[in-house]
Motif scaffolding. Structure first.
Motif, short mmCIF file in Angstrom:
data_model
loop_
_atom_site.label_atom_id
_atom_site.label_comp_id
_atom_site.label_asym_id
_atom_site.label_seq_id
_atom_site.Cartn_x
_atom_site.Cartn_y
_atom_site.Cartn_z
N LYS A 43 0.84 -1.20 0.00
CA LYS A 43 0.00 0.00 0.00
C LYS A 43 0.87 1.24 0.00
CE LYS A 43 -3.76 2.32 2.53
NZ LYS A 43 -4.59 2.51 1.35
N GLU A 44 2.15 1.09 0.41
CA GLU A 44 3.04 2.25 0.44
C GLU A 44 3.22 2.84 -0.96
OE1 GLU A 44 6.81 1.01 2.05
OE2 GLU A 44 7.58 0.39 0.10
N ILE A 45 3.10 2.03 -1.99
CA ILE A 45 3.23 2.54 -3.36
C ILE A 45 2.08 3.49 -3.66
CG2 ILE A 45 3.32 1.90 -5.79
CD1 ILE A 45 4.40 -0.86 -4.77
N GLU A 46 0.87 3.07 -3.28
CA GLU A 46 -0.31 3.91 -3.46
C GLU A 46 -0.18 5.21 -2.67
OE1 GLU A 46 -4.85 3.72 -1.74
OE2 GLU A 46 -3.99 1.87 -2.55
N VAL A 47 0.30 5.10 -1.43
CA VAL A 47 0.47 6.27 -0.57
C VAL A 47 1.52 7.21 -1.16
CG1 VAL A 47 1.25 7.05 1.71
CG2 VAL A 47 -0.30 5.10 1.52
N ALA A 48 2.62 6.66 -1.65
CA ALA A 48 3.67 7.48 -2.26
C ALA A 48 3.13 8.27 -3.44
CB ALA A 48 4.84 6.60 -2.68
N GLU A 49 2.35 7.62 -4.27
CA GLU A 49 1.78 8.30 -5.43
C GLU A 49 0.80 9.38 -5.01
OE1 GLU A 49 0.57 4.67 -7.71
OE2 GLU A 49 1.86 5.56 -9.25
N GLU A 50 0.02 9.12 -3.96
CA GLU A 50 -0.93 10.11 -3.46
C GLU A 50 -0.21 11.36 -2.94
OE1 GLU A 50 -3.11 8.07 -0.45
OE2 GLU A 50 -4.43 7.02 -1.85
N ILE A 51 0.85 11.14 -2.17
CA ILE A 51 1.59 12.27 -1.59
C ILE A 51 2.28 13.07 -2.69
CG2 ILE A 51 3.54 12.90 -0.12
CD1 ILE A 51 2.81 10.50 1.67
N ALA A 52 2.91 12.38 -3.63
CA ALA A 52 3.59 13.08 -4.72
C ALA A 52 2.60 13.95 -5.50
CB ALA A 52 4.26 12.06 -5.65
N LYS A 53 1.44 13.40 -5.78
CA LYS A 53 0.41 14.16 -6.49
C LYS A 53 -0.05 15.35 -5.66
CE LYS A 53 -4.10 13.67 -8.76
NZ LYS A 53 -5.22 12.73 -9.07
N ASP A 54 -0.24 15.12 -4.38
CA ASP A 54 -0.70 16.17 -3.47
C ASP A 54 0.29 17.32 -3.41
OD1 ASP A 54 -2.58 17.22 -1.69
OD2 ASP A 54 -1.56 16.38 0.05
N LEU A 55 1.59 17.00 -3.47
CA LEU A 55 2.62 18.03 -3.36
C LEU A 55 3.09 18.54 -4.73
CD1 LEU A 55 4.79 16.56 -0.44
CD2 LEU A 55 2.91 18.22 -0.33
N GLY A 56 2.45 18.06 -5.79
CA GLY A 56 2.77 18.54 -7.12
C GLY A 56 4.11 18.08 -7.65
N VAL A 57 4.48 16.84 -7.28
CA VAL A 57 5.79 16.30 -7.67
C VAL A 57 5.58 15.09 -8.58
CG1 VAL A 57 7.85 15.15 -6.79
CG2 VAL A 57 6.88 17.08 -5.53
N GLU A 58 6.36 15.02 -9.64
CA GLU A 58 6.27 13.86 -10.54
C GLU A 58 6.89 12.64 -9.86
OE1 GLU A 58 7.90 12.28 -14.88
OE2 GLU A 58 7.87 14.45 -14.48
#
Length: 230
Positions: A43-58
């Protein structure tokens, strides 16, 4: 460094998210790379993608599933118990993980025109993992530079601080609450404060409790000083 680009090795956990906020403060452009290696807390992969999107990072997710095949451990096998025994490496240690992660991150970074790599490894709370030591990171930095004829710099903002001071750094970056409630450190795949039972959750909670207690003490001391002066 502010006008340069960095790639953060990113799992969506407390440490790597703190490093992400640190990188956003120190570099003009930041990207993240997340590795899928068959981890049971995937699930950490999903969380990482969520945070990156939230912070505007590719964010780029790379398949490292070969690690699952080569290095059986408690993070990739549900039939292996999570254990930490004195004098032995924890069963959560994944042979070659940081070696491979940083190597592949550097290949990606060079292709994207970045020379800075940021990772959340730490020698203070490293659980005995040999690939979290400063000497390993410095050695690999030299090897990567020689192997690709590129001037990489590996940054380890957490190397010499414990979990209490990692929370302090998060607070100084204005991200304490964000990191507390949006990251995933738990080996059992539970966000925020996690399951409370696995070694990762206990280490995280102990550090947070210590930092919040210290912060409260400092607040009270400041208030008392103000009262005496008034």
């Amino acid at each position: 460094m502010k006008n340069e680009k960095a790639v953060v090795v990113f799992s969506g956990g407390q440490d790597s998210t703190t490093c992400l906020f640190w990188a956003l403060e120190n570099f003009e452009e930041v990207e993240t790379v997340t590795f899928h290696y068959g981890q049971r807390h995937n699930k950490e992969i999903e969380v990482a993608e969520e945070i990156a999107k939230d912070l505007g990072v590719e964010n780029t997710v790379l398949d490292m599933s070969l690690l699952n095949q080569l290095a059986p451990n408690a993070l990739t096998r549900s039939d292996i118990e999570i254990e930490e025994k004195e004098g032995e490496l924890p069963t959560t240690f994944v042979d070659g993980r940081n070696l491979l992660f940083l190597s592949f991150a550097s290949i990606m970074a060079k292709g994207k025109g970045a020379r800075h790599l940021v990772t959340g490894v730490c020698e203070t709370d490293f659980s005995g993992y040999p690939d979290c030591r400063d000497i390993f990171v410095k050695s690999l930095n030299v090897t990567l530079n020689l192997s690709m004829d590129h001037n990489f710099v590996i940054h380890t903002p957490l190397m010499w601080i414990d979990k209490k001071d990692t929370w302090k750094l998060a607070d100084e970056l204005g991200a304490l609450d964000y990191i507390r409630y949006n990251t995933l450190t738990c080996y059992n795949g539970i966000k925020a404060d996690g399951c409370g039972e696995c070694p990762a959750c206990k280490l995280r909670k102990n550090g947070l409790d210590q930092y919040l207690a210290e912060k409260e003490e400092e607040k009270n001391a400041t208030a008392n000083l103000s009262e005496r002066r008034s």
